[in-house]
Motif scaffolding. Structure first.
Motif, PDB file in Angstrom:
ATOM      1  N   ASN A   1       0.846  -1.187   0.000  1.00 23.58           N
ATOM      2  CA  ASN A   1       0.000   0.000   0.000  1.00 23.58           C
ATOM      3  C   ASN A   1       0.881   1.236   0.000  1.00 23.58           C
ATOM      4  O   ASN A   1       1.866   1.317   0.719  1.00 23.58           O
ATOM      5  CB  ASN A   1      -0.874  -0.056   1.259  1.00 23.58           C
ATOM      6  N   TYR A   2       0.497   2.234  -0.803  1.00 24.86           N
ATOM      7  CA  TYR A   2       1.329   3.425  -0.934  1.00 24.86           C
ATOM      8  C   TYR A   2       1.534   4.154   0.399  1.00 24.86           C
ATOM      9  O   TYR A   2       2.627   4.627   0.688  1.00 24.86           O
ATOM     10  CB  TYR A   2       0.756   4.389  -1.977  1.00 24.86           C
ATOM     11  N   SER A   3       0.499   4.249   1.213  1.00 26.05           N
ATOM     12  CA  SER A   3       0.658   4.964   2.490  1.00 26.05           C
ATOM     13  C   SER A   3       1.623   4.226   3.416  1.00 26.05           C
ATOM     14  O   SER A   3       2.402   4.855   4.139  1.00 26.05           O
ATOM     15  CB  SER A   3      -0.683   5.205   3.171  1.00 26.05           C
ATOM     16  N   ALA A   4       1.603   2.898   3.391  1.00 26.60           N
ATOM     17  CA  ALA A   4       2.552   2.119   4.200  1.00 26.60           C
ATOM     18  C   ALA A   4       3.973   2.324   3.682  1.00 26.60           C
ATOM     19  O   ALA A   4       4.919   2.464   4.469  1.00 26.60           O
ATOM     20  CB  ALA A   4       2.188   0.641   4.175  1.00 26.60           C
ATOM     21  N   ILE A   5       4.120   2.363   2.365  1.00 31.16           N
ATOM     22  CA  ILE A   5       5.445   2.610   1.756  1.00 31.16           C
ATOM     23  C   ILE A   5       5.962   3.974   2.176  1.00 31.16           C
ATOM     24  O   ILE A   5       7.120   4.120   2.584  1.00 31.16           O
ATOM     25  CB  ILE A   5       5.374   2.515   0.215  1.00 31.16           C
ATOM     26  N   ARG A   6       5.108   4.986   2.064  1.00 29.61           N
ATOM     27  CA  ARG A   6       5.518   6.351   2.406  1.00 29.61           C
ATOM     28  C   ARG A   6       5.981   6.441   3.853  1.00 29.61           C
ATOM     29  O   ARG A   6       7.032   7.024   4.146  1.00 29.61           O
ATOM     30  CB  ARG A   6       4.347   7.314   2.147  1.00 29.61           C
ATOM     31  N   LEU A   7       5.226   5.855   4.767  1.00 28.60           N
ATOM     32  CA  LEU A   7       5.607   5.887   6.184  1.00 28.60           C
ATOM     33  C   LEU A   7       6.909   5.124   6.441  1.00 28.60           C
ATOM     34  O   LEU A   7       7.778   5.588   7.183  1.00 28.60           O
ATOM     35  CB  LEU A   7       4.497   5.284   7.049  1.00 28.60           C
ATOM     36  N   ALA A   8       7.062   3.975   5.809  1.00 24.24           N
ATOM     37  CA  ALA A   8       8.272   3.169   5.996  1.00 24.24           C
ATOM     38  C   ALA A   8       9.494   3.878   5.419  1.00 24.24           C
ATOM     39  O   ALA A   8      10.561   3.895   6.050  1.00 24.24           O
ATOM     40  CB  ALA A   8       8.102   1.797   5.354  1.00 24.24           C
ATOM     41  N   ILE A   9       9.350   4.475   4.257  1.00 23.58           N
ATOM     42  CA  ILE A   9      10.471   5.212   3.629  1.00 23.58           C
ATOM     43  C   ILE A   9      10.881   6.378   4.516  1.00 23.58           C
ATOM     44  O   ILE A   9      12.070   6.611   4.745  1.00 23.58           O
ATOM     45  CB  ILE A   9      10.080   5.717   2.214  1.00 23.58           C
ATOM     46  N   GLU A  10       9.900   7.099   5.029  1.00 28.60           N
ATOM     47  CA  GLU A  10      10.186   8.241   5.897  1.00 28.60           C
ATOM     48  C   GLU A  10      10.955   7.791   7.139  1.00 28.60           C
ATOM     49  O   GLU A  10      11.978   8.393   7.491  1.00 28.60           O
ATOM     50  CB  GLU A  10       8.870   8.913   6.294  1.00 28.60           C
ATOM     51  N   ASP A  11      10.499   6.748   7.787  1.00 32.09           N
ATOM     52  CA  ASP A  11      11.194   6.253   8.980  1.00 32.09           C
ATOM     53  C   ASP A  11      12.556   5.661   8.645  1.00 32.09           C
ATOM     54  O   ASP A  11      13.513   5.818   9.402  1.00 32.09           O
ATOM     55  CB  ASP A  11      10.347   5.211   9.712  1.00 32.09           C
ATOM     56  N   PHE A  12      12.655   4.983   7.516  1.00 32.75           N
ATOM     57  CA  PHE A  12      13.925   4.347   7.136  1.00 32.75           C
ATOM     58  C   PHE A  12      15.013   5.387   6.848  1.00 32.75           C
ATOM     59  O   PHE A  12      16.141   5.247   7.289  1.00 32.75           O
ATOM     60  CB  PHE A  12      13.704   3.468   5.905  1.00 32.75           C
ATOM     61  N   PHE A  13      14.648   6.440   6.129  1.00 30.60           N
ATOM     62  CA  PHE A  13      15.639   7.436   5.726  1.00 30.60           C
ATOM     63  C   PHE A  13      15.851   8.549   6.750  1.00 30.60           C
ATOM     64  O   PHE A  13      16.933   9.091   6.855  1.00 30.60           O
ATOM     65  CB  PHE A  13      15.271   8.051   4.373  1.00 30.60           C
ATOM     66  N   TYR A  14      14.803   8.914   7.494  1.00 33.68           N
ATOM     67  CA  TYR A  14      14.909  10.086   8.369  1.00 33.68           C
ATOM     68  C   TYR A  14      14.925   9.756   9.847  1.00 33.68           C
ATOM     69  O   TYR A  14      15.202  10.610  10.665  1.00 33.68           O
ATOM     70  CB  TYR A  14      13.757  11.054   8.051  1.00 33.68           C
ATOM     71  N   ASN A  15      14.628   8.527  10.238  1.00 34.67           N
ATOM     72  CA  ASN A  15      14.658   8.110  11.637  1.00 34.67           C
ATOM     73  C   ASN A  15      15.369   6.761  11.766  1.00 34.67           C
ATOM     74  O   ASN A  15      14.792   5.805  12.259  1.00 34.67           O
ATOM     75  CB  ASN A  15      13.235   7.979  12.213  1.00 34.67           C
ATOM     76  N   PRO A  16      16.622   6.686  11.374  1.00 41.02           N
ATOM     77  CA  PRO A  16      17.296   5.371  11.386  1.00 41.02           C
ATOM     78  C   PRO A  16      17.537   4.824  12.765  1.00 41.02           C
ATOM     79  O   PRO A  16      17.491   5.330  13.761  1.00 41.02           O
ATOM     80  CB  PRO A  16      18.624   5.611  10.685  1.00 41.02           C
TER      81      PRO A  16
END
Length: 155
Positions: A140-155
């Motif tokens: 799901n796009y919203s799940a992707i967006r949240l995961a990408i945000e956390d992966f790149f900006y909150n490692p």
């Protein structure tokens, strides 16, 4: 179709298969057709196995759906596709999905983040490439967006 040369009937062969692992009705029919059993004999075997509860697509679909959820490797869309490949009906898949009590967005977010962490390094990865990878996996796009945000900006 011709009758098999050996002495096993379609019913006995089907029981032998089911003794090893569970099959959906459609998978079992396909296996019996490959062995060139007569269509009437296949249908008789399926009817007897269903009547004796050796074949229960609804229950098997539910168990398979839950097993895929527990693995945490696939998106909901990929799980549904996998179950359809195994010959389960849309209604069985829908029932299995409804029976499983999970928050789909939370589940997909968790799996997306898990896949990103196992495959990419935040400092060396391209954000769009990671998004494309997850999108192609059916998330799901919203799940992707949240995961990408956390992966790149909150490692």
């Amino acid at each position: 179709m011709k009758q098999q040369n050996n002495t096993k009937t379609a019913l006995i062969y089907a029981v032998d298969l089911l003794a090893i692992r569970p099959y959906s009705t459609q998978q079992l029919i396909t296996k019996l057709k490959r062995k060139e059993y007569a269509p009437e004999e296949i249908q008789e075997a399926i009817n007897r196995l269903t009547a004796r509860h050796y074949l229960d697509d609804t229950d098997l679909c539910q168990r398979q759906y839950q097993a895929y959820i527990n693995e945490k490797h696939r998106s909901i869309k990929a799980i549904k596709y996998k179950l359809m490949e195994k010959g389960f009906s849309q209604s069985d898949i829908q029932n299995a999905q409804e029976e499983t009590d999970i928050d789909e967005i939370d589940y997909e977010y968790t799996v997306c983040l898990r896949l990103l962490n196992s495959r990419y390094i935040p400092s060396k990865s391209d954000k769009l490439k990671c998004q494309g990878y997850l999108y192609r996996k059916g998330f799901n796009y919203s799940a992707i967006r949240l995961a990408i945000e956390d992966f790149f900006y909150n490692p």
